[in-house]
Structures are given as structure tokens and as C-alpha cells.
Design a protein around this motif. Structure first.
Motif, PDB file in Angstrom:
ATOM      1  N   CYS A   6       0.842  -1.193   0.000  1.00 58.71           N
ATOM      2  CA  CYS A   6       0.000   0.000   0.000  1.00 58.71           C
ATOM      3  C   CYS A   6       0.878   1.244   0.000  1.00 58.71           C
ATOM      4  O   CYS A   6       2.094   1.166   0.246  1.00 58.71           O
ATOM      5  CB  CYS A   6      -0.948   0.016   1.208  1.00 58.71           C
ATOM      6  SG  CYS A   6      -0.113   0.063   2.812  1.00 58.71           S
ATOM      7  N   THR A   7       0.279   2.367  -0.267  1.00 52.15           N
ATOM      8  CA  THR A   7       0.964   3.656  -0.236  1.00 52.15           C
ATOM      9  C   THR A   7       0.226   4.578   0.727  1.00 52.15           C
ATOM     10  O   THR A   7      -0.991   4.775   0.597  1.00 52.15           O
ATOM     11  CB  THR A   7       1.016   4.293  -1.637  1.00 52.15           C
ATOM     12  OG1 THR A   7       1.755   3.431  -2.522  1.00 52.15           O
ATOM     13  CG2 THR A   7       1.692   5.651  -1.597  1.00 52.15           C
ATOM     14  N   SER A  23       4.349  -3.057  16.761  1.00 49.20           N
ATOM     15  CA  SER A  23       2.968  -2.973  16.275  1.00 49.20           C
ATOM     16  C   SER A  23       2.636  -1.657  15.596  1.00 49.20           C
ATOM     17  O   SER A  23       1.510  -1.477  15.136  1.00 49.20           O
ATOM     18  CB  SER A  23       1.996  -3.182  17.445  1.00 49.20           C
ATOM     19  OG  SER A  23       2.217  -2.198  18.458  1.00 49.20           O
ATOM     20  N   LEU A  24       3.600  -0.728  15.533  1.00 52.11           N
ATOM     21  CA  LEU A  24       3.319   0.595  14.989  1.00 52.11           C
ATOM     22  C   LEU A  24       4.361   0.994  13.950  1.00 52.11           C
ATOM     23  O   LEU A  24       5.494   0.517  13.966  1.00 52.11           O
ATOM     24  CB  LEU A  24       3.303   1.650  16.106  1.00 52.11           C
ATOM     25  CG  LEU A  24       2.295   1.477  17.240  1.00 52.11           C
ATOM     26  CD1 LEU A  24       2.521   2.536  18.312  1.00 52.11           C
ATOM     27  CD2 LEU A  24       0.863   1.535  16.720  1.00 52.11           C
ATOM     28  N   LEU A  25       3.965   1.895  13.063  1.00 51.65           N
ATOM     29  CA  LEU A  25       4.868   2.565  12.134  1.00 51.65           C
ATOM     30  C   LEU A  25       4.712   4.058  12.347  1.00 51.65           C
ATOM     31  O   LEU A  25       3.579   4.571  12.383  1.00 51.65           O
ATOM     32  CB  LEU A  25       4.520   2.206  10.681  1.00 51.65           C
ATOM     33  CG  LEU A  25       5.193   3.066   9.603  1.00 51.65           C
ATOM     34  CD1 LEU A  25       6.701   2.819   9.562  1.00 51.65           C
ATOM     35  CD2 LEU A  25       4.562   2.817   8.230  1.00 51.65           C
ATOM     36  N   ALA A  26       5.823   4.761  12.507  1.00 51.47           N
ATOM     37  CA  ALA A  26       5.796   6.216  12.616  1.00 51.47           C
ATOM     38  C   ALA A  26       6.547   6.815  11.432  1.00 51.47           C
ATOM     39  O   ALA A  26       7.581   6.296  11.007  1.00 51.47           O
ATOM     40  CB  ALA A  26       6.438   6.671  13.926  1.00 51.47           C
ATOM     41  N   THR A  27       6.028   7.910  10.910  1.00 47.37           N
ATOM     42  CA  THR A  27       6.690   8.633   9.822  1.00 47.37           C
ATOM     43  C   THR A  27       6.691  10.113  10.181  1.00 47.37           C
ATOM     44  O   THR A  27       5.744  10.614  10.784  1.00 47.37           O
ATOM     45  CB  THR A  27       5.965   8.425   8.478  1.00 47.37           C
ATOM     46  OG1 THR A  27       4.625   8.946   8.571  1.00 47.37           O
ATOM     47  CG2 THR A  27       5.899   6.944   8.122  1.00 47.37           C
ATOM     48  N   ARG A  40      -0.997  -3.604  11.716  1.00 38.48           N
ATOM     49  CA  ARG A  40      -1.952  -4.672  11.414  1.00 38.48           C
ATOM     50  C   ARG A  40      -2.583  -4.439  10.046  1.00 38.48           C
ATOM     51  O   ARG A  40      -2.681  -5.342   9.225  1.00 38.48           O
ATOM     52  CB  ARG A  40      -3.023  -4.753  12.487  1.00 38.48           C
ATOM     53  CG  ARG A  40      -4.027  -5.898  12.262  1.00 38.48           C
ATOM     54  CD  ARG A  40      -5.076  -5.952  13.343  1.00 38.48           C
ATOM     55  NE  ARG A  40      -4.489  -6.169  14.654  1.00 38.48           N
ATOM     56  CZ  ARG A  40      -4.588  -5.319  15.680  1.00 38.48           C
ATOM     57  NH1 ARG A  40      -5.236  -4.173  15.531  1.00 38.48           N
ATOM     58  NH2 ARG A  40      -4.044  -5.585  16.834  1.00 38.48           N
ATOM     59  N   ASP A  41      -3.038  -3.198   9.797  1.00 35.44           N
ATOM     60  CA  ASP A  41      -3.666  -2.885   8.510  1.00 35.44           C
ATOM     61  C   ASP A  41      -3.206  -1.529   7.960  1.00 35.44           C
ATOM     62  O   ASP A  41      -3.741  -1.044   6.971  1.00 35.44           O
ATOM     63  CB  ASP A  41      -5.187  -2.884   8.659  1.00 35.44           C
ATOM     64  CG  ASP A  41      -5.672  -1.929   9.752  1.00 35.44           C
ATOM     65  OD1 ASP A  41      -4.835  -1.200  10.325  1.00 35.44           O
ATOM     66  OD2 ASP A  41      -6.886  -1.921  10.031  1.00 35.44           O
ATOM     67  N   PHE A  42      -2.212  -0.909   8.624  1.00 38.07           N
ATOM     68  CA  PHE A  42      -1.648   0.387   8.243  1.00 38.07           C
ATOM     69  C   PHE A  42      -2.710   1.488   8.209  1.00 38.07           C
ATOM     70  O   PHE A  42      -2.633   2.418   7.405  1.00 38.07           O
ATOM     71  CB  PHE A  42      -0.880   0.287   6.923  1.00 38.07           C
ATOM     72  CG  PHE A  42       0.376  -0.518   7.083  1.00 38.07           C
ATOM     73  CD1 PHE A  42       1.506   0.040   7.659  1.00 38.07           C
ATOM     74  CD2 PHE A  42       0.409  -1.866   6.734  1.00 38.07           C
ATOM     75  CE1 PHE A  42       2.652  -0.706   7.857  1.00 38.07           C
ATOM     76  CE2 PHE A  42       1.561  -2.625   6.931  1.00 38.07           C
ATOM     77  CZ  PHE A  42       2.682  -2.051   7.495  1.00 38.07           C
TER      78      PHE A  42
END
Length: 482
Positions: A6-7, A23-27, A40-42
Motif C-alpha cells: 500500500c501507499t 505494532s506501529l509505524l511512525a513517519t 496490522r492494517d496500516f
């Protein structure tokens, strides 16, 4: 094979950094914000985006447990955020009020380092949120930083092009000048500690820069001669300045992003190019591997973050090949058992294989089985088994250490095994040496042994143990699939 999942298009300006927890993504972005997503599902979390910086955000990183996120900005602060609420926990003002270009947690989250555009370096005690030490490199900006997996050293990279290694007292231990012509842009240590052929502790380091190169270094801690830094590979898979690089959780893969708009993925140990990805429209400024899944995040000046899945499992195969080449014992049927399950006869057979016939009678008379073998130390070899020869004691201990480092050849990923018991961990914790152990095993070790690392024999700076929830989740996922 690597496929685009995904984008993410939440940011309104250049994406400067990506960071994963379990469990997390930070940008973070030049738009002054930090976005936080569930892996899990972004989907973006309810409290995202985080707004608290006055200028663009250059870097972000998670604490080991994932409970906190640190971000740094041109506004001269490093902000600590709670990942439970999204609220600001602390604002750390950089010495001299210089714009902060990079920040990094130690593996156990005891410390946080921040680097400024004026060359200043701040080492923070994260528990108390207080400034512990400061340092500086003159006439340059600090733009890259990474802790060794043992957490007792860290390296910085600058726009001057050098890499410098420091200890926690801000003593300058080593300088690799002109590591990258025109400047370093990023550097990261691989998560694993290794041992050299001479028994010294080694770390693998990746660095990239304005010279369009990605380099892999071997950093060795030599007891007598100090620090040795040796270039292992120079990777030329990209045709323009390389702006970011990151290791996978097992240290077997390396990803980088470049001004040429490409993302490259390498087999790290041999420096072999595996994939080149071309889906970004502008410079690729950030990249990160998930610690719990074969997922890569890449950020770009096109304001997007791409999420990629590595689908072929080649990393695990490469890991097995790498371990096999490190000299672990592979002969006989003993390797099919965990060492802790060996009988007394298994131990005697192992001694014969390793050319240690001189101690067989001593081991036999003391009924040493596999569990007792793993608990032996130089002191117990002398005081309890009465091995008088110093050379022979050292040889036996070297073979025992090799045994601990070797994988259990039963299909179990080696990183899931406690280095002390060689059994699959149920409650993994991170010690001050950067290794993960079964909590009960390392607590027993600390209580009954000297305060040294079971893996490196170096002193443990603290007995603090940090739950490794990321590893625990990975082990749970693996065991349910068996």
C-alpha cells in the motif's frame, strides 16, 4: 520477491524518516507532523498526526518496548511522545538551541542520543529525561547516529564525511575519516553481536552518503588495541547519493534509498543486490524494516510512504547459510538435540569430537550433562573440576562459548533460543549487552555469577532487564504455526 502492499499519503511535504515498533509505524515530515499507523492494517491511529514541533521533523525512533516515540526537529527540541495516548511526555531542549537532525534510542532505552546541526551531541538519561553528557564535532553537522547492539557504544556520522565511535562517557574512541566523500547521510548497526576468529566482539555497521555508496563495515572491540574498523563491502547499486539505510531484524538484509528514486535490498553478509524497487517519484529519503514481519517502509520527497512485503523468505535461508559458515559444530546426531538436553554420554562424545580428551575423565567423574555443561565458567573449571592448566581451561571455555553460539539444528530460528539455556524463550528480556535472554535464566545468571555478559564476557553496565515484547510476539506467532 518484493511486492508493494500500500501507499500512505498522510503527509503534505517531504517524508524524512520512517520507524517501526512491534505494532506501529511512525513517519515524520517537513510538514512539522508525525503520523502513526497500526502495522496490522496500516490504518492511522486516532491520535495521529502528532503536532508539537514548530518546524520540520527530521527523525523519529521508538523505544525498545514501543511505549514511547522520540522525534527531533529544526526547532531545537527532541520530543518524547506516549504511544498510549499520543500526548507529549517530555520536551528535551538541545544544548545551544541548535536544530536537531537525528535521534536514536539505546537498545534497552536507557539512553537517547540527539545530534545537532552545529556538531553538538547530547546523551540523555531517558529514565529521568535529563542530560547526561554532551560532546561535539567541530565545523560539521551530525546527521546520523546508531547504538551498538550492546548499548554501551554509539556511532555518529556527519556532513564532513566521518564516522566517530563514542562510549557513554562521551569519550571519543575511534574516527573513520572520509568514510563517505561529501558527507555521511545515514548509518546503522546490525542488531546482532558477533565474535571474531580471535574471540573479539564484533559489530556490523552500514553507512551511506553523498558519494552514492552504501558501505558495510566490521567494527571490532580489541581488548588490547582498542577499536578496529574495517571496510567489508562497498555497494554500488544506486547511481546517486544514498540517503538512508536500515538492517532487517535478523541482520541478514539491508535496504537503502537514494536520490535516483530507487530502493535497493541487499543480502547483507555478502553485499549481494537482491532487488531494486522503482515506485517512488522523487528522492527516497527514508527506509525501515519491521522487527516482527517481512515488511519494509520507504519514505520519499514525493510525500508518500510505500509499504513493501518481502515474500520469498530468502532472508531466513541466508541466515541459515550464514550461521553454517561461522564454524558452529554440525557433526553427529548431537546437533539434533538442544545442548541442555544432552546426557552425560552426549557430553563425553562432544569432548571427543572437539579434541578435549584430556578432560573426559574429569567430566565423567563429575557427571556433567548438557545443562551443567552450559553453566560452567573458568572459575568452576578450576575450583570444582580442578583443571589446573590455564591453557586447557581457556580451550574448554572457548568450545563451550562456540556451542552456545551455534544454532539448535531443529528448524528453530536461533534468535528465538535463549543463549543460556538454548531453549525457545517464553519471556524474553533485553539485557544491557543488547542480547535477549529468557528472564528466569538471565536473572539466575546475574544473581549467581559476576555481573558480566554471558555472551561477551564484558561487564554489564546495569542489571536492568527490558521486556522484549517484539521478540515475544514473533516467537508466539512462530510457535502457533508449527
Amino acid at each position: 520477491m518484493v511486492s508493494l502492499i500500500c501507499t500512505l499519503q498522510s503527509h503534505r511535504d517531504d517524508v524524512n524518516c520512517c520507524a517501526f515498533s512491534g505494532s506501529l509505524l511512525a513517519t515524520c515530515s517537513a510538514d512539522k507532523s508525525i503520523c502513526v499507523y497500526s502495522t496490522r492494517d496500516f490504518s492511522e491511529l486516532p491520535f495521529s498526526p502528532l503536532s508539537g514541533h514548530g518546524y520540520g521533523v527530521h527523525c523519529c525512533c521508538f523505544s525498545a518496548c514501543g511505549q514511547y516515540l522520540a522525534s527531533c526537529s529544526t526547532d531545537a527540541t527532541t520530543v518524547v511522545w506516549s504511544m498510549d495516548t499520543g500526548e507529549i511526555e517530555a520536551v528535551l531542549e538541545h544544548p545551544g538551541r541548535s536544530p536537531v537532525r537525528v535521534c536514536a534510542f539505546s537498545p534497552d532505552s536507557s539512553y537517547l542520543v540527539s545530534g545537532g546541526s552545529d556538531g553538538t551531541i547530547a546523551l540523555w538519561d531517558f529514565t529521568s529525561r535529563t542530560l547526561r553528557r554532551t560532546g561535539a564535532v567541530t565545523d560539521t553537522s551530525i546527521v546520523a547516529c546508531s547504538f551498538t547492539p550492546c548499548g554501551q557504544l554509539f556511532i555518529t556520522g556527519s556532513t564532513y564525511g566521518d564516522l566517530r565511535l563514542w562510549d557513554l562517557n562521551m569519550n571519543h574512541l575511534h574516527a573513520e575519516k572520509n568514510a563517505h566523500d561529501l558527507g555521511v547521510s545515514c548509518c546503522q548497526f546490525a542488531p546482532q553481536i558477533k565474535k571474531g576468529t580471535d574471540g573479539c566482539v564484533q559489530f556490523q555497521l552500514a553507512s551511506c552518503g553523498q558519494d552514492s555508496l552504501l558501505k558495510i563495515w566490521i567494527v571490532s572491540l580489541l581488548s588490547a588495541a582498542g577499536i578496529k574498523m574495517q571496510l567489508a563491502h562497498t555497494l554500488t547499486g544506486q547511481s546517486a547519493p544514498v540517503l538512508s539505510c536500515a538492517y532487517s531484524a535478523d541482520g541478514q538484509m539491508l535496504v537503502s534509498g537514494s536520490v535516483d528514486k530507487t530502493v535497493t535490498v541487499y543480502q547483507a553478509n555478502e553485499g549481494v543486490l537482491l532487488y531494486t524497487l522503482n515506485q517512488h517519484d522523487r528522492y527516497v529519503t527514508a527506509c525501515a524494516f519491521s522487527p516482527t514481519a517481512p515488511i519494509i517502509a520507504t519514505g520519499s520527497m514525493d510525500k508518500t510512504v510505500n509499504i513493501w512485503r518481502v515474500e520469498d523468505g530468502s532472508g531466513a535461508q541466508d541466515e541459515a547459510a550464514s550461521v553454517s559458515s561461522c564454524g558452529g559444530r554440525k557433526s553427529s546426531g548431537l546437533s539434533r538435540l538442544m545442548v541442555s538436553e544432552w546426557s552425560e554420554e552426549d557430553v563425553l562424545a562432544w569432548l571427543r569430537e572437539e579434541g578435549l580428551e584430556a578432560v573426559i575423565d574429569l567430566f565423567k567423574s563429575n557427571n556433567i550433562d548438557g545443562e551443567e555443561l552450559l553453566s560452567l565458567t573458568k572459575e568452576s573449571l578450576s575450583s570444582e573440576l580442578h583443571i589446573e592448566s590455564l591453557g586447557l581451561r581457556s580451550k574448554v571455555m572457548k568450545k563451550i562459548e562456540e556451542l552456545k553460539m551455534a544454532p539448535a539444528n531443529n528448524g528453530t530460528p536461533d534468535e528465538y533460543l535463549c543463549p543460556i539455556t538454548r531453549e525457545v524463550m517464553k519471556d524474553p528480556v533485553i539485557a544491557a549487552d543488547g542480547y535477549s535472554y529468557e528472564r528466569e535464566a538471565i536473572e539466575s545468571w546475574i544473581n549467581t555469577k559476576s555481573r558480566t555478559s554471558p555472551m561477551t564476557n564484558l561487564p554489564l553496565q546495569t542489571t536492568l532487564l527490558t521486556p522484549n515484547r517484539t521478540l515475544k510476539m514473533a516467537i508466539l506467532r512462530w510457535t502457533t504455526c508449527q
